[in-house]
Motif scaffolding. Structure first.
Motif, PDB file in Angstrom:
ATOM      1  N   ILE A  70       0.842  -1.202   0.000  1.00 65.60           N
ATOM      2  CA  ILE A  70       0.000   0.000   0.000  1.00 65.60           C
ATOM      3  C   ILE A  70       0.873   1.247   0.000  1.00 65.60           C
ATOM      4  O   ILE A  70       0.636   2.190  -0.766  1.00 65.60           O
ATOM      5  CB  ILE A  70      -0.938  -0.005   1.220  1.00 65.60           C
ATOM      6  N   ARG A  71       1.888   1.267   0.866  1.00 69.63           N
ATOM      7  CA  ARG A  71       2.763   2.440   0.948  1.00 69.63           C
ATOM      8  C   ARG A  71       3.537   2.662  -0.349  1.00 69.63           C
ATOM      9  O   ARG A  71       3.833   3.795  -0.720  1.00 69.63           O
ATOM     10  CB  ARG A  71       3.733   2.291   2.115  1.00 69.63           C
ATOM     11  N   ASP A  72       3.867   1.581  -1.045  1.00 70.67           N
ATOM     12  CA  ASP A  72       4.641   1.697  -2.286  1.00 70.67           C
ATOM     13  C   ASP A  72       3.762   1.853  -3.514  1.00 70.67           C
ATOM     14  O   ASP A  72       4.278   2.116  -4.613  1.00 70.67           O
ATOM     15  CB  ASP A  72       5.523   0.450  -2.461  1.00 70.67           C
ATOM     16  N   GLY A  73       2.457   1.685  -3.360  1.00 68.97           N
ATOM     17  CA  GLY A  73       1.550   1.700  -4.502  1.00 68.97           C
ATOM     18  C   GLY A  73       1.299   3.085  -5.062  1.00 68.97           C
ATOM     19  O   GLY A  73       1.574   4.112  -4.422  1.00 68.97           O
ATOM     20  N   ASP A  74       0.750   3.123  -6.271  1.00 72.62           N
ATOM     21  CA  ASP A  74       0.430   4.373  -6.958  1.00 72.62           C
ATOM     22  C   ASP A  74      -1.083   4.567  -6.923  1.00 72.62           C
ATOM     23  O   ASP A  74      -1.824   4.051  -7.755  1.00 72.62           O
ATOM     24  CB  ASP A  74       0.927   4.311  -8.407  1.00 72.62           C
ATOM     25  N   TRP A  75      -1.555   5.299  -5.916  1.00 74.24           N
ATOM     26  CA  TRP A  75      -2.985   5.534  -5.753  1.00 74.24           C
ATOM     27  C   TRP A  75      -3.199   6.896  -5.104  1.00 74.24           C
ATOM     28  O   TRP A  75      -2.302   7.435  -4.469  1.00 74.24           O
ATOM     29  CB  TRP A  75      -3.634   4.437  -4.898  1.00 74.24           C
ATOM     30  N   ARG A  76      -4.386   7.429  -5.251  1.00 77.48           N
ATOM     31  CA  ARG A  76      -4.735   8.724  -4.667  1.00 77.48           C
ATOM     32  C   ARG A  76      -6.182   8.680  -4.184  1.00 77.48           C
ATOM     33  O   ARG A  76      -6.999   7.914  -4.706  1.00 77.48           O
ATOM     34  CB  ARG A  76      -4.557   9.860  -5.681  1.00 77.48           C
ATOM     35  N   VAL A  77      -6.489   9.502  -3.208  1.00 77.60           N
ATOM     36  CA  VAL A  77      -7.872   9.630  -2.757  1.00 77.60           C
ATOM     37  C   VAL A  77      -8.601  10.568  -3.717  1.00 77.60           C
ATOM     38  O   VAL A  77      -7.965  11.305  -4.482  1.00 77.60           O
ATOM     39  CB  VAL A  77      -7.949  10.169  -1.307  1.00 77.60           C
ATOM     40  N   PRO A  78      -9.937  10.573  -3.718  1.00 74.39           N
ATOM     41  CA  PRO A  78     -10.677  11.488  -4.598  1.00 74.39           C
ATOM     42  C   PRO A  78     -10.372  12.946  -4.262  1.00 74.39           C
ATOM     43  O   PRO A  78      -9.983  13.279  -3.138  1.00 74.39           O
ATOM     44  CB  PRO A  78     -12.137  11.152  -4.305  1.00 74.39           C
ATOM     45  N   PRO A  79     -10.537  13.843  -5.226  1.00 73.42           N
ATOM     46  CA  PRO A  79     -10.312  15.270  -4.967  1.00 73.42           C
ATOM     47  C   PRO A  79     -11.231  15.777  -3.857  1.00 73.42           C
ATOM     48  O   PRO A  79     -12.303  15.206  -3.617  1.00 73.42           O
ATOM     49  CB  PRO A  79     -10.647  15.939  -6.310  1.00 73.42           C
ATOM     50  N   PRO A  80     -10.848  16.858  -3.187  1.00 71.86           N
ATOM     51  CA  PRO A  80     -11.710  17.410  -2.136  1.00 71.86           C
ATOM     52  C   PRO A  80     -13.085  17.767  -2.691  1.00 71.86           C
ATOM     53  O   PRO A  80     -13.205  18.287  -3.805  1.00 71.86           O
ATOM     54  CB  PRO A  80     -10.960  18.664  -1.677  1.00 71.86           C
ATOM     55  N   PRO A  81     -14.148  17.508  -1.926  1.00 71.80           N
ATOM     56  CA  PRO A  81     -15.513  17.800  -2.391  1.00 71.80           C
ATOM     57  C   PRO A  81     -15.860  19.272  -2.180  1.00 71.80           C
ATOM     58  O   PRO A  81     -15.106  20.021  -1.535  1.00 71.80           O
ATOM     59  CB  PRO A  81     -16.358  16.899  -1.500  1.00 71.80           C
ATOM     60  N   PRO A  82     -16.999  19.708  -2.680  1.00 72.48           N
ATOM     61  CA  PRO A  82     -17.430  21.103  -2.474  1.00 72.48           C
ATOM     62  C   PRO A  82     -17.462  21.470  -0.999  1.00 72.48           C
ATOM     63  O   PRO A  82     -17.962  20.713  -0.165  1.00 72.48           O
ATOM     64  CB  PRO A  82     -18.845  21.127  -3.073  1.00 72.48           C
ATOM     65  N   GLY A  83     -16.903  22.625  -0.678  1.00 67.09           N
ATOM     66  CA  GLY A  83     -16.865  23.093   0.702  1.00 67.09           C
ATOM     67  C   GLY A  83     -15.626  22.676   1.458  1.00 67.09           C
ATOM     68  O   GLY A  83     -15.362  23.194   2.550  1.00 67.09           O
ATOM     69  N   LEU A  84     -14.839  21.742   0.896  1.00 64.31           N
ATOM     70  CA  LEU A  84     -13.612  21.298   1.560  1.00 64.31           C
ATOM     71  C   LEU A  84     -12.388  21.461   0.670  1.00 64.31           C
ATOM     72  O   LEU A  84     -11.353  20.841   0.904  1.00 64.31           O
ATOM     73  CB  LEU A  84     -13.744  19.829   1.993  1.00 64.31           C
ATOM     74  N   VAL A  85     -12.503  22.307  -0.341  1.00 62.11           N
ATOM     75  CA  VAL A  85     -11.373  22.577  -1.226  1.00 62.11           C
ATOM     76  C   VAL A  85     -10.421  23.584  -0.571  1.00 62.11           C
ATOM     77  O   VAL A  85      -9.199  23.404  -0.578  1.00 62.11           O
ATOM     78  CB  VAL A  85     -11.855  23.093  -2.595  1.00 62.11           C
ATOM     79  N   ASP A  86     -10.976  24.623   0.006  1.00 64.18           N
ATOM     80  CA  ASP A  86     -10.194  25.647   0.716  1.00 64.18           C
ATOM     81  C   ASP A  86     -10.535  25.543   2.200  1.00 64.18           C
ATOM     82  O   ASP A  86     -11.650  25.854   2.614  1.00 64.18           O
ATOM     83  CB  ASP A  86     -10.544  27.033   0.178  1.00 64.18           C
ATOM     84  N   ARG A  87      -9.565  25.107   2.992  1.00 58.72           N
ATOM     85  CA  ARG A  87      -9.803  24.876   4.424  1.00 58.72           C
ATOM     86  C   ARG A  87      -8.759  25.603   5.264  1.00 58.72           C
ATOM     87  O   ARG A  87      -8.378  25.139   6.335  1.00 58.72           O
ATOM     88  CB  ARG A  87      -9.759  23.365   4.713  1.00 58.72           C
ATOM     89  N   ARG A  88      -8.332  26.757   4.806  1.00 58.92           N
ATOM     90  CA  ARG A  88      -7.188  27.401   5.459  1.00 58.92           C
ATOM     91  C   ARG A  88      -7.463  27.790   6.908  1.00 58.92           C
ATOM     92  O   ARG A  88      -6.528  27.869   7.704  1.00 58.92           O
ATOM     93  CB  ARG A  88      -6.711  28.586   4.639  1.00 58.92           C
ATOM     94  N   VAL A  89      -8.719  28.033   7.253  1.00 61.38           N
ATOM     95  CA  VAL A  89      -9.056  28.355   8.648  1.00 61.38           C
ATOM     96  C   VAL A  89     -10.253  27.515   9.077  1.00 61.38           C
ATOM     97  O   VAL A  89     -11.330  27.605   8.485  1.00 61.38           O
ATOM     98  CB  VAL A  89      -9.401  29.843   8.840  1.00 61.38           C
ATOM     99  N   GLU A  90     -10.050  26.699  10.111  1.00 62.68           N
ATOM    100  CA  GLU A  90     -11.127  25.895  10.671  1.00 62.68           C
ATOM    101  C   GLU A  90     -11.283  26.247  12.143  1.00 62.68           C
ATOM    102  O   GLU A  90     -10.295  26.310  12.875  1.00 62.68           O
ATOM    103  CB  GLU A  90     -10.822  24.398  10.518  1.00 62.68           C
ATOM    104  N   ILE A  91     -12.507  26.507  12.552  1.00 62.44           N
ATOM    105  CA  ILE A  91     -12.766  26.808  13.958  1.00 62.44           C
ATOM    106  C   ILE A  91     -13.445  25.604  14.602  1.00 62.44           C
ATOM    107  O   ILE A  91     -14.328  24.979  14.014  1.00 62.44           O
ATOM    108  CB  ILE A  91     -13.623  28.081  14.137  1.00 62.44           C
ATOM    109  N   THR A  92     -12.994  25.267  15.788  1.00 61.45           N
ATOM    110  CA  THR A  92     -13.549  24.107  16.491  1.00 61.45           C
ATOM    111  C   THR A  92     -14.339  24.582  17.705  1.00 61.45           C
ATOM    112  O   THR A  92     -14.080  25.644  18.264  1.00 61.45           O
ATOM    113  CB  THR A  92     -12.436  23.166  16.970  1.00 61.45           C
ATOM    114  N   GLY A  93     -15.296  23.759  18.107  1.00 62.96           N
ATOM    115  CA  GLY A  93     -16.057  24.086  19.298  1.00 62.96           C
ATOM    116  C   GLY A  93     -17.237  23.154  19.466  1.00 62.96           C
ATOM    117  O   GLY A  93     -17.609  22.421  18.536  1.00 62.96           O
ATOM    118  N   PRO A  94     -17.830  23.164  20.643  1.00 57.13           N
ATOM    119  CA  PRO A  94     -18.962  22.269  20.910  1.00 57.13           C
ATOM    120  C   PRO A  94     -20.217  22.724  20.194  1.00 57.13           C
ATOM    121  O   PRO A  94     -20.323  23.858  19.729  1.00 57.13           O
ATOM    122  CB  PRO A  94     -19.120  22.380  22.427  1.00 57.13           C
TER     123      PRO A  94
END
Length: 527
Positions: A70-94
């Protein structure tokens, strides 16, 4: 309240509007997930214990030879979906109404709606959190304080993408029984959210997204893939529309980053670098491995320590090689609006931290307070410019070894009485708040969550069992810890649930056998 239908029994106090989320159809969906995947979850928890014993016997951990393909294989995950392409600032909280409105109005790209470490699993919080999420997805969230102050979502512009974080695999939900047994908390949180919001999110051009915590390897990520595949089929939503970012916050997971992305498959979007839970895991896994694995004061273990640099460099390199986004850690500082000097110190520290992350190749990072959003954005804007992320930045120079990831002895810093007192005081203060229903707590200018208490009590446990000598010349013993606990509790003064918090801390910090998670015995003390 008490509701019993089709083998599903809800037992808990009445929660206003609970009928909107605890519908018979939603409960049957959760019960289906529990019946299908609960036994596999139980088996994986048992496998954790076996794996921990193997690592303890070897006093070492390495990349798995059986997954080298797996580590040596040539594979990629799908591209980021709508709303998760630009994630430069994420705020966390309850998912507390007032804090949720503030988070959604603050200008961040993503709101991590925390049903896990920043949330006490009181039944009213579990149900109330689902109601907040349901209203937020539909832009109907509002809150009025007892004094009459109103909090509403702004009507202009885009709101942050909503990404809830369900509980980890280890936590039960004792208020929801399926065939007489407590359901898995993670399946309750994710199931209710998906049932009520997946189709709605997709209709709004976003999607049902998650942060997944506390996993220890590819098999646990693979179980989430099975859950998501099944949920998509039952709910009639497109294949691969449920997407998730996994937190790499356990030391076994640090050795299986690529395998976990591969196992999550079409649902994988990225990885996140935690801090306190990661150090907590290092202690938990290597708690009996000798002096080379004894950490200094937790406050001394910064993200620039060699082992932490290896961990974050590995995460960025793995993510970008596989087309996944890399999200940095928490800026927990709480800016002061009363003390200008203290405020500038806090902002400078956050600015330094986020500038380092952006320079290292991360695509975004976390903050815990709305006032930190501009600071984080400035740091990432300086590197990203108009680009939404830096997925095209590879890190070919990164080649991290097991020895680098496990270089605990190379972490600078001492083991001090001040560090011991900080562990005791902060953990007890936090636990008192957690038992009272508040999972996100400001303590000494930092926003703390359950990971704070875990690293604090585990460090005390490790120091006692390793017979650590402090800078004062004193050896850390159970007797010394109890003395420090008494003194710190006296200094705290009046605080609701303080006595319970003290007893709980001593229980999990001074036990002969290390309790895997303090939230398990703590859970028995609520509701």
């Amino acid at each position: 309240m008490s509701l019993d239908t089709s083998g599903v029994r809800v037992e808990g106090p009445d929660v206003e509007r609970s009928g909107e989320v605890l519908t018979p159809e939603a409960l049957e969906f959760v019960a289906d997930l529990q019946r299908r995947f609960g036994p596999q979850r139980d088996a994986l928890l048992a496998a954790r214990a076996t794996r921990r014993a193997e690592i303890a016997a070897a006093r070492w951990l390495d990349f798995r030879p059986e997954t080298a393909e797996i580590r040596d294989g040539d594979w990629r995950v799908p591209p980021p979906p709508p709303g998760l392409v630009d994630r430069r600032v994420e705020i966390t909280g309850p998912t507390e109404p007032k804090m949720a409105v503030n988070a959604l109005n603050c200008g961040a790209n993503v709101w991590l709606a925390d049903l896990e470490d920043a949330n006490t699993p009181h039944w009213r919080n579990v149900v109330g959190g689902q109601l907040v999420l349901r209203d937020a997805v539909r832009r109907q969230l509002a809150f009025t304080t007892p004094e009459g102050r109103e909090y509403r979502l702004r009507e202009d512009g885009d709101l942050p993408t909503i990404v809830p974080r369900p509980r980890g695999w280890h936590l039960p939900e004792r208020h929801l029984l399926v065939d007489g047994q407590p359901a898995v908390g993670a399946l309750v949180d994710a199931g209710l959210y998906l049932f009520h919001n997946a189709a709605e999110q997709l209709s709004r051009g976003s999607g049902p997204y998650f942060y997944l915590p506390k996993m220890e390897g590819r098999l646990e990520a693979g179980l989430w893939r099975l859950v998501f595949d099944h949920a998509e089929q039952v709910l009639g939503i497109p294949e691969g529309s449920i997407r998730a970012t996994m937190l790499i916050e356990t030391i076994p997971a640090a050795f299986e980053m690529e395998e976990m992305l591969h196992a999550l498959g079409s649902h994988a979007t990225g990885l996140n670098a935690g801090r306190w839970d990661y150090l907590f895991s290092v202690i938990k896994v290597f708690r009996e491995a000798g002096p080379d694995f004894v950490l200094p004061d937790r406050g001394a273990v910064t993200m620039t320590a060699p082992m932490m640099r290896a961990y974050t460099d590995q995460l960025v390199a793995v993510c970008h090689r596989r087309g996944a986004v890399a999200i940095g850690g928490m800026a927990a500082a709480i800016p002061s609006r009363r003390d200008a000097e203290a405020n500038e110190r806090a902002l400078a520290k956050v600015r330094e931290d986020k500038t380092r992350e952006a320079g290292d190749g991360f695509d975004g990072s976390w903050v815990a307070h709305p006032d930190l959003v501009p600071v984080c954005r400035e740091a990432f804007d300086a590197v990203l410019g108009d680009r939404p992320n830096q997925l095209d930045r590879q890190r070919p120079e990164v080649s991290v070894t097991a020895a680098q990831l496990l270089d605990v002895a190379g972490v600078p810093g001492g083991r001090t009485m001040a560090g011991l007192r900080a562990d005791v005081e902060v953990a007890i203060r936090y636990l008192a708040a957690w038992l009272g229903g508040n999972g996100a707590v400001g303590i000494h200018g930092l926003m703390e969550d359950a990971a704070t208490a875990e690293i604090s009590r585990s460090q005390v446990w490790q120091w006692v069992h390793a017979g650590v000598e402090l800078d004062t010349g004193e050896t850390v013993t159970g007797e010394l810890v109890r003395r420090v606990v008494a003194e710190e509790v006296e200094g705290i003064g009046e605080l609701p649930r303080l006595d319970d918090a003290r007893r709980l801390f001593e229980q999990v910090a001074l036990a002969d056998e290390f309790p895997d998670f303090l939230t398990l015995p703590a859970y028995e003390l609520i509701d």
